[in-house]
Design an enzyme around this catalytic site. Structure first.
Site, PDB file in Angstrom:
ATOM      1  CG  ASP A  38    -108.311 -27.795 -52.439  1.00 29.78           C
ATOM      2  OD1 ASP A  38    -107.892 -28.955 -52.324  1.00 29.78           O
ATOM      3  OD2 ASP A  38    -108.902 -27.183 -51.526  1.00 29.78           O
ATOM      4  CG  ASP A 180    -109.382 -32.251 -48.741  1.00 26.07           C
ATOM      5  OD1 ASP A 180    -110.177 -31.414 -48.286  1.00 26.07           O
ATOM      6  OD2 ASP A 180    -108.746 -32.083 -49.801  1.00 26.07           O
TER       7      ASP A 180
HETATM    8  C1  DX5 Z   1    -112.409 -30.533 -52.344  1.00 31.74           C
HETATM    9  C2  DX5 Z   1    -111.123 -29.978 -51.832  1.00 31.74           C
HETATM   10  C3  DX5 Z   1    -111.118 -29.624 -50.389  1.00 31.74           C
HETATM   11  C4  DX5 Z   1    -112.053 -28.524 -49.983  1.00 31.74           C
HETATM   12  C5  DX5 Z   1    -112.498 -28.836 -48.580  1.00 31.74           C
HETATM   13  O1  DX5 Z   1    -112.207 -31.084 -53.597  1.00 31.74           O
HETATM   14  O2  DX5 Z   1    -110.084 -30.903 -52.043  1.00 31.74           O
HETATM   15  O3  DX5 Z   1    -109.813 -29.315 -49.940  1.00 31.74           O
HETATM   16  O4  DX5 Z   1    -111.490 -27.248 -50.026  1.00 31.74           O
HETATM   17  O5  DX5 Z   1    -113.467 -27.938 -48.251  1.00 31.74           O
HETATM   18  P1  DX5 Z   1    -114.514 -28.134 -47.073  1.00 31.74           P
HETATM   19  O6  DX5 Z   1    -113.764 -28.073 -45.801  1.00 31.74           O
HETATM   20  O7  DX5 Z   1    -115.423 -26.978 -47.307  1.00 31.74           O
HETATM   21  O8  DX5 Z   1    -115.200 -29.455 -47.302  1.00 31.74           O
HETATM   22 ZN    ZN Z   2    -108.116 -30.513 -51.044  1.00 32.57          ZN
END
Ligand code: DX5
Ligand code: ZN
Length: 222
Positions: A38, A180
């Site tokens: 990310d 996501d």
């Molecule tokens: C949020 C990111 C995600 C994040 C997801 O902006 O794009 O990829 O890491 O994390 P979790 O699984 O904790 O929601």
């Molecule tokens: Zn992400």
């Protein structure tokens, strides 16, 4: 009918950055299909995570690199990530103003033999993607407002996934659906049922006692 293959892309955002090498080895050992990276610039989203230096540092690990750009000017920086062995490079629909810029960036990524994805925020309509679906490899549906890990899953994503699944299947597009944000052993069932192909998960996997078991659970606990 043969069971559809589900892929898990583990988000590095939830890792302990003091021990990145150990954390990535754990992700690989746990048989995660992909590594989700990310990239946040503090402008397109309200947080700064890491940039191409970290992507460069992880470029040699033997796992598919799924780079999620949450940045204002993806066209300017795309090549850096391509050069650091991105396998899939995903930018945000909302980060580019003109259709022409979106089409050019898709072409540029493909010309470099990298897969191309477009992501949409929770409030963005799936239909804005219609002109591009034929030409992209992945649509990344955000099920949280991008910027932070550990947020609750937005149920609205379910309808968006179903709508997109229908469009892709009806037109026979060769495009996968990735989701996501807030993915855990409960929300995973709903998104798979709605038609998702790839599940990104950060907090749930890093908090679990046995990452390998949890990855398996996300894929098979239907
Ligand atoms: C949020 C990111 C995600 C994040 C997801 O902006 O794009 O990829 O890491 O994390 P979790 O699984 O904790 O929601
Ligand atoms: Zn992400």
């Amino acid at each position: 009918m043969e069971k559809k293959m589900i892929r898990i892309s583990t988000s590095l955002l939830a890792a302990n950055f003091k021990h990145l090498d150990k954390e990535i080895k754990k992700i690989i050992k746990s048989k995660s299909d992909w590594l989700h990276l990310d990239v946040m610039d503090g402008n397109f989203v309200d947080n700064i995570s890491f940039g191409s230096n970290v992507c460069k540092a992880v470029s040699d690990y033997p796992i598919f690199k799924d780079i999620h750009l949450m940045i204002t000017n993806p066209t300017k920086y795309a090549l850096e990530y391509i050069n650091y062995h991105a396998d899939l490079l995903t930018f945000h629909y909302e980060s580019l103003k003109y259709k022409k810029d979106i089409k050019n960036l898709i072409k540029m990524i493909h010309d470099n033999n990298v897969l191309c994805g477009i992501s949409i925020k929770p409030k963005t309509d799936v239909k804005v993607l219609l002109p591009y679906l034929k030409n992209i490899d992945v649509v990344l549906i955000m099920s949280v407002e991008p910027g932070f890990g550990g947020q609750d899953f937005d149920e609205n994503a379910i309808n968006k996934i179903s709508e997109l699944r229908k469009i892709i299947d009806e037109n026979n597009y060769n495009c996968l659906i990735e989701v996501d944000g807030g993915i855990n052993d409960k929300t995973s069932k709903k998104v798979i049922k709605a038609g998702a192909d790839i599940l990104v998960s950060g907090s749930y996997l890093f908090k679990s006692e046995d990452m390998k078991e949890s990855i398996k659970k996300l894929k098979t606990n239907l």
